[in-house]
Write a protein that holds these residues in place. Structure first.
Motif, PDB file in Angstrom:
ATOM      1  N   ILE A   1       0.830  -1.207   0.000  1.00  0.00           N
ATOM      2  CA  ILE A   1       0.000   0.000   0.000  1.00  0.00           C
ATOM      3  C   ILE A   1       0.866   1.258   0.000  1.00  0.00           C
ATOM      4  N   ALA A   2       1.846   1.330   0.905  1.00  0.00           N
ATOM      5  CA  ALA A   2       2.572   2.586   1.113  1.00  0.00           C
ATOM      6  C   ALA A   2       3.479   2.970  -0.043  1.00  0.00           C
ATOM      7  N   ASN A   3       4.117   2.012  -0.697  1.00  0.00           N
ATOM      8  CA  ASN A   3       5.017   2.398  -1.786  1.00  0.00           C
ATOM      9  C   ASN A   3       4.291   3.200  -2.873  1.00  0.00           C
ATOM     10  N   PRO A   4       3.173   2.734  -3.391  1.00  0.00           N
ATOM     11  CA  PRO A   4       2.471   3.546  -4.389  1.00  0.00           C
ATOM     12  C   PRO A   4       1.646   4.674  -3.790  1.00  0.00           C
ATOM     13  N   PHE A   5       1.008   4.427  -2.645  1.00  0.00           N
ATOM     14  CA  PHE A   5       0.090   5.425  -2.085  1.00  0.00           C
ATOM     15  C   PHE A   5       0.826   6.549  -1.360  1.00  0.00           C
ATOM     16  N   SER A   6       1.763   6.200  -0.475  1.00  0.00           N
ATOM     17  CA  SER A   6       2.438   7.210   0.331  1.00  0.00           C
ATOM     18  C   SER A   6       3.640   7.830  -0.361  1.00  0.00           C
ATOM     19  N   ALA A   7       4.347   7.028  -1.155  1.00  0.00           N
ATOM     20  CA  ALA A   7       5.588   7.505  -1.765  1.00  0.00           C
ATOM     21  C   ALA A   7       5.464   7.816  -3.249  1.00  0.00           C
TER      22      ALA A   7
END
Length: 427
Positions: A317-323
């Motif tokens: 989730i975080a690699n595409p969404f947060s970063a």
């Protein structure tokens, strides 16, 4: 897990949020209004819920690891691991092998002249079923999936489209080219079978692809490639089943396939991985103790229930969404991302309950019942709440996930030509 492709966890974990102890969603409850795709709280809540779950699983393992277990408790936990092998891990891998065998059978022998839309639709349905089963196995990747590099071989992403295009343009279709995990497995098949969340149209297999950059690639060549990839996928899922179940009369044909492919399927001490876990602490097992085996199941750094919860939150989730690494979205062509993430957490639930139906059973030897039976029912309820909250919060993200991330960062998935090599190294 493959450090270069799918388990780069360089994104900082967000602070854990409060959980809904009784919430449980078996289906997605997405807000798919246009405004929802611009709302960051859905993704942030999902990440926080995963992080909280990881902490809960680590606490569960620590409670067992630090306990002075009685003989009765040790015997019970031995039965928990035996039940996990016999009634969760082996059935899951057997179903996965069944799914990929049927998928290969559906695609095998087809060519551009004989393939029909019904064939494509059927293959897509079988792909999603196999995908569901695989994702619900990721809480127990420790063992054969990690030992024999099965996980990176069949589930590496992002798909290296540039390399795949070079493969098609080279004119070579021999197996010697099939040695890079970034163009193999589920996500290579996904690219060939799906577009924009739907089965590909049969006209593309009878003519040329329409995906950006692939318009000179014939559908006939892609179909042949899909068949080759599917054969490898079937062999590797057979390997998983045989490695955990051992050689039996019932799986003799699959053992033969694995042997013919030159694939290993026993531990370094010659046991099946199921027997290896059941005999934890004996000289025959690679696990030095019962608690060592439980640590592998619950919260080891790699291949455990906590590890997949961490990967869902801090990478998937975080690699595409947060970063903003839009290219890193998993399952972007089938629009199956959110279902994949939820199924990963459902695999954690299966480990906790010792069942595969999503429900606890008081008669089953499980971690759930162990904590209930040792005057820790409040902790058990908290852990169940964390599992359900993660499933629920993931399901509330707008779908498809690839559109959500693309909208947040104003970058189309197909225009993000970075690769896994562009991700930050894990600290």
């Amino acid at each position: 897990m493959n450090m270069n492709i799918k388990s780069v966890l360089g994104i900082a974990m967000m602070a854990a949020a409060a959980f809904a102890a009784t919430s449980c969603s078996s289906d997605n409850d997405n807000d798919n209004s246009e405004d929802a795709y611009k709302e960051r709280s859905y993704g942030q809540n999902a990440i926080s819920a995963c992080n909280s779950l990881v902490s809960g699983l680590e606490t569960a393992n620590e409670k067992i690891a630090s306990s002075n277990l009685s003989d009765t408790q040790e015997a019970y936990l031995e039965d928990v691991l035996a039940n996990l092998v016999d009634n969760v891990i082996v059935p899951t891998y057997t179903s996965l092998a069944d799914d990929t065998e049927e998928l290969e059978s559906t695609l095998n022998g087809l060519d551009a002249n004989t393939i029909t839309q019904a064939d494509i639709n059927r293959a897509c349905d079988l792909f999603k079923q196999a995908r569901k089963t695989w994702e619900q196995s990721e809480a127990f990747l420790g063992g054969a999936a990690s030992e024999f590099d099965i996980d990176p071989t069949i589930d590496s992403w992002p798909l290296n489209r540039s390399l795949l295009l070079n493969y098609f343009n080279s004119g070579r279709m021999d197996e010697a080219m099939l040695d890079d995990a970034s163009i193999l497995g589920f996500h290579a098949l996904e690219f060939i079978l799906f577009r924009n969340g739907q089965p590909r149209q049969v006209a593309e297999f009878r003519g040329n692809d329409t995906y950006k950059g692939f318009t000179n690639v014939s559908g006939a060549k892609e179909l042949l490639y899909a068949q080759q990839v599917c054969k490898l996928l079937k062999e590797r899922t057979f390997q998983l089943q045989v490695a955990w179940e051992g050689e039996t009369a019932a799986n003799a044909d699959r053992v033969q396939v694995v042997q013919n492919a030159g694939l290993d399927y026993t531990t370094s001490k010659g046991l099946s991985f199921g027997d290896n876990m059941k005999q934890a602490g004996s000289t025959n097992s690679t696990f030095s103790s019962l608690k060592d085996a439980i640590g592998q199941v619950l919260s080891d750094d790699e291949g455990s229930a906590a590890a997949i919860g961490n990967e869902v939150g801090t990478a998937k989730i975080a690699n595409p969404f947060s970063a903003g690494y839009i290219f890193y979205v998993e399952s972007p062509y089938s629009y199956n991302s959110i279902t994949d993430f939820q199924d990963n957490i459902r695999s954690v639930r299966n480990v906790w309950y010792g069942t595969t139906n999503g429900s606890a059973d008081g008669n089953v030897k499980s971690f759930y019942n162990f904590f209930n039976n040792t005057n820790q029912s409040a902790f058990n309820a908290t852990t169940v709440g964390l599992i359900n909250d993660a499933i629920d919060k993931i399901g509330k993200m707008p779908a498809p996930f690839v559109k959500y991330c693309s909208t947040i960062w104003n970058l189309a998935y197909e225009d993000d030509d970075r690769t896994a090599d562009d991700l930050p190294e894990e600290e």
